[in-house]
Design a protein around this motif. Structure first.
Motif, PDB file in Angstrom:
ATOM      1  N   HIS A  58       0.811  -1.226   0.000  1.00 27.96           N
ATOM      2  CA  HIS A  58       0.000   0.000   0.000  1.00 27.96           C
ATOM      3  C   HIS A  58       0.841   1.271   0.000  1.00 27.96           C
ATOM      4  O   HIS A  58       0.286   2.361   0.034  1.00 27.96           O
ATOM      5  N   GLU A  59       2.163   1.119  -0.023  1.00 25.51           N
ATOM      6  CA  GLU A  59       3.083   2.266  -0.029  1.00 25.51           C
ATOM      7  C   GLU A  59       2.781   3.219   1.119  1.00 25.51           C
ATOM      8  O   GLU A  59       2.551   4.414   0.933  1.00 25.51           O
ATOM      9  N   ARG A  60       2.828   2.685   2.336  1.00 31.83           N
ATOM     10  CA  ARG A  60       2.460   3.452   3.513  1.00 31.83           C
ATOM     11  C   ARG A  60       3.592   3.506   4.540  1.00 31.83           C
ATOM     12  O   ARG A  60       4.551   2.734   4.486  1.00 31.83           O
ATOM     13  N   VAL A  61       3.408   4.420   5.472  1.00 30.94           N
ATOM     14  CA  VAL A  61       4.266   4.518   6.646  1.00 30.94           C
ATOM     15  C   VAL A  61       3.547   3.824   7.796  1.00 30.94           C
ATOM     16  O   VAL A  61       2.389   4.127   8.083  1.00 30.94           O
ATOM     17  N   PHE A  62       4.227   2.883   8.436  1.00 30.94           N
ATOM     18  CA  PHE A  62       3.650   2.202   9.588  1.00 30.94           C
ATOM     19  C   PHE A  62       4.409   2.594  10.853  1.00 30.94           C
ATOM     20  O   PHE A  62       5.637   2.510  10.892  1.00 30.94           O
ATOM     21  N   VAL A  63       3.667   3.010  11.859  1.00 28.99           N
ATOM     22  CA  VAL A  63       4.242   3.318  13.166  1.00 28.99           C
ATOM     23  C   VAL A  63       3.854   2.183  14.099  1.00 28.99           C
ATOM     24  O   VAL A  63       2.676   1.930  14.336  1.00 28.99           O
ATOM     25  N   ILE A  64       4.870   1.482  14.623  1.00 30.23           N
ATOM     26  CA  ILE A  64       4.643   0.304  15.464  1.00 30.23           C
ATOM     27  C   ILE A  64       5.080   0.613  16.883  1.00 30.23           C
ATOM     28  O   ILE A  64       6.221   1.006  17.122  1.00 30.23           O
ATOM     29  N   GLU A  65       4.165   0.442  17.825  1.00 27.94           N
ATOM     30  CA  GLU A  65       4.479   0.689  19.233  1.00 27.94           C
ATOM     31  C   GLU A  65       4.776  -0.629  19.937  1.00 27.94           C
ATOM     32  O   GLU A  65       4.003  -1.581  19.839  1.00 27.94           O
ATOM     33  N   VAL A  66       5.898  -0.658  20.664  1.00 26.21           N
ATOM     34  CA  VAL A  66       6.296  -1.864  21.395  1.00 26.21           C
ATOM     35  C   VAL A  66       6.381  -1.563  22.886  1.00 26.21           C
ATOM     36  O   VAL A  66       6.408  -0.404  23.305  1.00 26.21           O
ATOM     37  N   MET A  67       6.420  -2.619  23.687  1.00 25.63           N
ATOM     38  CA  MET A  67       6.480  -2.472  25.137  1.00 25.63           C
ATOM     39  C   MET A  67       7.909  -2.205  25.598  1.00 25.63           C
ATOM     40  O   MET A  67       8.821  -2.093  24.780  1.00 25.63           O
ATOM     41  N   GLY A  68       8.072  -2.115  26.921  1.00 20.34           N
ATOM     42  CA  GLY A  68       9.393  -1.851  27.479  1.00 20.34           C
ATOM     43  C   GLY A  68       9.381  -0.918  28.669  1.00 20.34           C
ATOM     44  O   GLY A  68      10.441  -0.463  29.122  1.00 20.34           O
TER      45      GLY A  68
END
Length: 319
Positions: free
Chosen positions: A160-170
């Protein structure tokens, strides 16, 4: 020492069962009885004890979570609750305790030792934020879970030619984000230990797009800011089509990796040996390939610094 107890407390982490298995079988090997405490410090106050034998921990080395369960206990925050916990252990003939968990678990262990109960802590937390140990049980599995998610998200991000923002724990540390971002080839890694500007993230995204890059993966540690907020800022500032994925508790589950099983086994065995040797208020850690022990209070006063060389390397490799 004839009888010891073991509990798991705080957030569950893959490999806790492997550590429990090692504690039980090492203790039995040395002729010591083992009592399992269900639901962490709450179980101490409620005398929720069960005997653990060799068969009790069969076929659990590969299982995520904790068969002893874990729970928060407000009563344990008060001295009266802790005194009751110690009385219950003494009444049950328990002469030492192995506590598997993170920062809160270790602080609880210190309080029990002040009341006369020998305690050894094993660092079990996916956050890897415990000082005096390079790795905590569960961290490697959590990182692999995130990397697997990045691999899958990259497929649809490219399509889809997109920007993905992925949130992780920590929690307040960026260990998971940095390790997973470096291993997963993220374009930007946002961690609490390093100040960031949204403009710098956008510049990197646009530079990639200008050379024909079809997607961008932005990895955000939960201790910095919400992924939704960062995604909104990127969209408003640059008009980029962004999507957000919050991985959440999926990072805590799953079968532990081989490394987490080995680490848990070594740490569990060493915890029992420390109690046998008369040690108390100790935590187990690993430095290089060596299993070591430290005073818990001293360890908690130290800091576990993130590897900034890896952070700079990730920036170089994501140009």
């Amino acid at each position: 020492m004839k009888r010891v107890a073991v509990l798991t407390s705080g957030g569950d982490a893959p490999g806790m069962n492997a550590a429990l298995r090692a504690v039980v079988r090492t203790a039995i090997y040395y002729g010591i009885e083992v009592i399992g405490v269900k639901r962490g410090y709450s179980g101490l106050i409620k005398s929720d004890f069960i005997p653990l034998g060799i068969g009790s921990v069969a076929d659990i080395i590969h299982r995520g979570g904790t068969i002893l369960r874990t729970a928060r206990c407000e009563e344990f925050f008060h001295r009266e609750g802790r005194e009751k916990a110690v009385r219950n252990m003494v009444s049950a003939g328990i002469e030492g305790l192995v506590a598997i968990g993170g920062d809160g678990t270790f602080r609880g262990a210190v309080e029990l030792e002040k009341l006369g109960m020998p305690v050894v802590g094993i660092p079990g937390t996916i956050d890897n934020d415990i000082p005096c140990t390079q790795w905590t049980i569960g961290f490697d599995t959590a990182v692999n879970t995130v990397v697997d998610a990045i691999n899958k998200i990259r497929d649809t991000a490219t399509s889809h030619e997109r920007v993905f923002v992925i949130e992780v724990m920590g929690r307040k540390a960026g260990f998971i984000a940095l390790a997973a971002g470096l291993a997963g080839g993220a374009e930007s890694i946002i961690i609490p230990e390093k100040p960031f500007e949204v403009g710098d993230v956008i510049t990197k995204i646009m530079r990639g797009q200008n050379r024909g890059k079809l997607h961008s993966i932005i990895l955000v540690a939960e201790g910095v800011s919400g992924a939704l907020e960062i995604s909104k800022k990127i969209h408003e500032a640059a008009g980029l089509d962004t999507r957000v994925t919050i991985l959440g508790h999926i990072q805590r589950g799953g079968s532990p990796t081989a490394w987490d099983r080995i680490l848990a086994s070594r740490m569990g065995a060493e915890a029992v040996k420390q109690l046998i040797q008369g040690e108390r208020k100790k935590m187990i850690g690993i430095k290089g390939d060596a299993i070591k022990s430290y005073d818990i209070e001293w360890a908690l006063s130290q800091t576990h610094e993130i590897n900034m060389q890896d952070y700079h390397l990730s920036a170089i490799l994501s140009i």
